[in-house]
Write an enzyme that holds these catalytic residues in place. Sequence first.
Site, mmCIF file in Angstrom:
data_model
loop_
_atom_site.group_PDB
_atom_site.id
_atom_site.type_symbol
_atom_site.label_atom_id
_atom_site.label_comp_id
_atom_site.label_asym_id
_atom_site.label_seq_id
_atom_site.Cartn_x
_atom_site.Cartn_y
_atom_site.Cartn_z
ATOM 1 N N TYR A 107 0.913 -1.286 -0.033
ATOM 2 C CA TYR A 107 -0.206 -0.116 0.145
ATOM 3 C C TYR A 107 0.709 1.521 -0.064
ATOM 4 O O TYR A 107 0.618 2.253 0.556
ATOM 5 C CB TYR A 107 -0.973 0.084 1.140
ATOM 6 C CG TYR A 107 -1.548 -1.252 1.419
ATOM 7 C CD1 TYR A 107 -2.127 -1.975 0.549
ATOM 8 C CD2 TYR A 107 -1.015 -2.059 2.746
ATOM 9 C CE1 TYR A 107 -2.631 -3.450 0.685
ATOM 10 C CE2 TYR A 107 -1.638 -3.367 2.975
ATOM 11 C CZ TYR A 107 -2.246 -4.083 1.996
ATOM 12 O OH TYR A 107 -2.712 -5.301 2.231
ATOM 13 N N HIS A 108 2.065 1.285 -0.729
ATOM 14 C CA HIS A 108 2.795 2.361 -0.709
ATOM 15 C C HIS A 108 3.098 2.679 -2.165
ATOM 16 O O HIS A 108 4.251 3.219 -2.550
ATOM 17 C CB HIS A 108 4.214 2.044 -0.376
ATOM 18 C CG HIS A 108 4.110 1.587 1.253
ATOM 19 N ND1 HIS A 108 4.933 0.901 1.903
ATOM 20 C CD2 HIS A 108 3.364 1.893 2.213
ATOM 21 C CE1 HIS A 108 4.673 0.685 3.209
ATOM 22 N NE2 HIS A 108 3.507 1.211 3.203
#
Length: 538
Positions: A473-474
């Site tokens: 989730y980056h």
Amino acid sequence: MQTYDFIVVGSGSAGSVVAERLSASGRFSVLVLEAGGSDCRFYIQMPLGYGKTFYDPAVNWNYRTEPDPGLAGNADHWPRGKVLGGSSSINAMVWIRGHPADYDYWRELGNPGWGYDDVLPAFKAIEDNAAGADRWRGTGGPVRVTDCFPSIHASTKRYLAAAEQAGLAFNPDFNGATQEGVGVYQINTAGGRRMSAARAFLRPAMKRPNLRVEMKALATRILFEGKRAIGVEYEQKGARHTVRASREVIVCGGSINSPQLLQLSGVGPAAHLSALGIDIVEANENVGRNLEDHVGLNYTYKGRGPTLNQLLRPWWGKLLLGMQYVFLRSGPLSLSLNNAGGFFRTDASRPRPNMQLYFQAFSTVIPKNGERPILTPDPWPGFSIGLSNCRPTSRGEIMIRSKTPREYPKIVANALSTEQDVAEMLAAVKFVRRIASMPALAEFIEEEIVPGPSVQSDEELIQDFRKRSGTVYHPVATCRMGPDPAASVVDPRLKVHGLEGLRVIDASVFPTNISGNTNAPTIMTGWKGAEIVLRDWS
């Protein structure tokens, strides 16, 4: 048409900060357009409640990538916050700044003002670190940063000891003198509640008469007069509205929504936009491209003694922990999924860590429909050691599919698409097993559940991590910053190349990804970006 000095599109990790900083003096009127709704939800405020928001369409965009050959053809789930606070309202709250060399590299790429010495004062100004102030930490800022060490589970202490036995030094502060080593993560919570960007910045600022926040307001197009952005068109409650910006439109939608909005507005790859019938305002091949993301996976074990599974799974355990949280704001529900972790090098010749570790004192092998099963873990005493890469070389892209603003863009992640990324991940999963084999953990482990002891050869390990890996989730860099319009979208002052009155301020402007979790760096980018805007309009 109503007019504001600044229109901020998005109230996420950066947008909340930008809105607060621009409205603080009272000199400027600021409008914030947020596609989602209120963050006044129990499972947002309770730190471990983000298992409930992981798939919740009320607060989550729930994006999916295209089937990815690097992930054995899987279409990856990409949660992104659709709520006040954006993804800072649904994330795991691990407070990592990144390695100093990450920012020095940004500066070397032609971005003055973005080296580590430049961003460190912003980090310190943002923070109110419970450990106190020193050369690296800040106190008195809006974001409370808490040390989890007093609350960690006994199995977490075993992990820390095993990692030290495997050769990693104990590190009391990954945001301090050095990043490498093993330790307990700091998280952004205060009083047992999530300290999102909305809680820290936007909510206090909403009391000001010069700041207006419109929720459930989906920005559909940036309006231009020639090459100057003059306003934003948005949809709300089935109606279409337009608002004007006398000074600037500032896009803070994040690494998916910011390039999407630019492309819908005619800013992006010319051939692609023209094929969709969109008039070109400014051709730039980099809008939506250069996508970087960290990918990772867990190795899961069955323990010989209790883990958090035995408390979080049964009804009486949920009741006990729920009462502890409601009345004392303490216990496992007040913490993150990842209590501890670390950073290491897969090759000693590397100048800095290239892999990140995570330890979870419970396991979630058995899926549960509709939520990430954090609050309903496996029926046995389990725990997981996770990892992700820090500086992947794989690149993807995000492109709109049509002129329709509500149609999700096409996300091509291209995860693990380079030999270097695969080689690093192979070395990393072997190191995870090395940690698990150390005496402090080996005596506690009954068996490796996933992937299991039958997976041994390099080919089997690679096949396994391709099948089980996914985003951590980056995503960043889809509107990357740089001095050359041929290789970037915004300049070092975050102005969109070739246009006036338009900036992008969020994780999409990162020139490259940072080593670690991206929420703190995104908040820092909002802080520095607002400083730049204020200097330009002083």
